[in-house]
Design an enzyme around this catalytic site. Sequence first.
Site, mmCIF file in Angstrom:
data_model
loop_
_atom_site.group_PDB
_atom_site.id
_atom_site.type_symbol
_atom_site.label_atom_id
_atom_site.label_comp_id
_atom_site.label_asym_id
_atom_site.label_seq_id
_atom_site.Cartn_x
_atom_site.Cartn_y
_atom_site.Cartn_z
ATOM 1 N N GLU A 44 0.834 -1.207 0.000
ATOM 2 C CA GLU A 44 0.000 0.000 0.000
ATOM 3 C C GLU A 44 0.870 1.258 0.000
ATOM 4 O O GLU A 44 1.864 1.351 0.734
ATOM 5 C CB GLU A 44 -0.871 -0.011 1.260
ATOM 6 C CG GLU A 44 -1.911 1.103 1.319
ATOM 7 C CD GLU A 44 -2.648 1.132 2.653
ATOM 8 O OE1 GLU A 44 -2.106 0.635 3.662
ATOM 9 O OE2 GLU A 44 -3.780 1.657 2.689
ATOM 10 N N LYS A 117 -10.532 2.844 -1.574
ATOM 11 C CA LYS A 117 -10.606 2.083 -0.318
ATOM 12 C C LYS A 117 -11.894 2.402 0.438
ATOM 13 O O LYS A 117 -12.170 3.563 0.748
ATOM 14 C CB LYS A 117 -9.371 2.443 0.507
ATOM 15 C CG LYS A 117 -9.199 1.707 1.813
ATOM 16 C CD LYS A 117 -7.811 2.074 2.412
ATOM 17 C CE LYS A 117 -7.540 1.452 3.748
ATOM 18 N NZ LYS A 117 -6.144 1.714 4.208
ATOM 19 N N CYS A 154 -5.611 -2.675 2.299
ATOM 20 C CA CYS A 154 -5.267 -2.700 3.721
ATOM 21 C C CYS A 154 -6.491 -2.919 4.626
ATOM 22 O O CYS A 154 -6.988 -4.026 4.702
ATOM 23 C CB CYS A 154 -4.500 -1.450 4.102
ATOM 24 S SG CYS A 154 -3.491 -1.694 5.605
#
Lengths: 284, 284
Positions: A44, A117, A154
């Site tokens: 990431e 995300k 993540c």
Amino acid sequence: MARLLRFAVLQSAFGDDMGRNIARVEKLVRDAARDGAKAILAPELFQGPYFCKREETRWFKDAYPYKDHPAVRALAPLAGELGVVLPLSIFEKAGEEYYNSLVMADADGALLGVYRKSHIPDGPGYEEKFYFRAGDTGFKVWPTRFGRLGVGVCWDQWFPEAARAMVLQGADILLYPTAIGSEPENPTLDTQPRWRRAMIGHAVSNVTPVGAANRIGDEEGQIFYGSSFICDEGGDLLAEFGRVEEGFIAATVDLDHIAERRASWGFFRDRRPELYGALTRQGV
Amino acid sequence: MARLLRFAVLQSAFGDDMGRNIARVEKLVRDAARDGAKAILAPELFQGPYFCKREETRWFKDAYPYKDHPAVRALAPLAGELGVVLPLSIFEKAGEEYYNSLVMADADGALLGVYRKSHIPDGPGYEEKFYFRAGDTGFKVWPTRFGRLGVGVCWDQWFPEAARAMVLQGADILLYPTAIGSEPENPTLDTQPRWRRAMIGHAVSNVTPVGAANRIGDEEGQIFYGSSFICDEGGDLLAEFGRVEEGFIAATVDLDHIAERRASWGFFRDRRPELYGALTRQGV
């Protein structure tokens, strides 16, 4: 006929120099491609240090519209050159909104689009809500040259809903670029085992291989624990890094075999969507 | 003030004699209660052999309305006598419908109701769709004297949706009575590691302890692998059985501490229910 996919995850430390970080990833991508990997995942936000450690305004200048991001401009052409698929985790600026995003470069170098995300953490050492608006794209599965890739970023990796949504959309494998390590205000807490357990759980519950790429290194006392891994559709580790090694790991999976195993287990036959309403309601 | 819960899971073989099986569970419940356990879980359908191995009509006569089931009539009073909570897995007859059900006896012996297994497996050695209608109750969390217990039944344990739904409804811990072992038509397949991984994943993703009670023994060549366990809210094993031992295992958890940990992790803060619609839609 077997539909084989060889894929790799990269593990590295990253410093302050964006150009050097991108060059480092380019070097590791070339290594993995030489080893036969067709989809190669970097950690990431590999363009810099994990700046979310603290809430500092200076980092916003390192965000770019996704097509203009230096990492995308450098590595999408590399994807085309090597004929590999590259999911690229970047800090995206979209007008006045900032996202923790994933740009997918297909094996011809074309950009397939952006995923933002969905789950944004916030806590000591991981102050992401200061920087990122929660993603508005929904979960995506990318129809690449070498397979349908589901990619979460993540914190997404802790949410069974994200994994399930991607597999329901046809993901052949699940990938997670990551930046996770020590907890500055809780130095005795090692989240590494549960970090793996959550994703291994997704592998088993969805009968789908999982790969996770994490960074290593000491960034002003925040120690990233690496431990990047690839597991098969039953959660068995196919390849793994320890907490300090740099490089790539790769594994080959047979997507047709896995599809047969997934059907045979029957989880998707036996799901009860009409009973899952609680998962999509706000509050209690 | 700590809100401690000590709970236990039982592991045993079961034979053809329902009375002896129930007596066996009674003995183990007394042992676990003497050790301080306040909620005690026996394996799935402990009243007899795992009859779903084959499709045979003779077993339907062993189903009862849940309040009349011999196991419930024997063990609910025991719950009251010992002051312990007993989730009881039974073969339920409800009119002309048959369910794989869970009856909850609270610590005063009162029945709190019935949960009907939502996910019904079907395959060689586990022909449950021949016997059981898929449950119509939805997932339940039981407000018992000693805590809010979320209980799924066997195949439910593979579904992240079930675990999440129960924790969203306030479950303090998750329990799974189980009957799982070898695969008659795939003798080299050992599902034990992924069986544990799926539930350990639920523990981590929900920051909630999990207990699973499985049977042991060889039932006409189908070998049940035990491996019952209790893990904490991070997936660390607190107690576990191997594949052949009989008895109980118990652990004590601090529900208030876990609630603080669950809040601190932030998974329930950061969920995106508006993005999870795919999970509740039929088909693609």
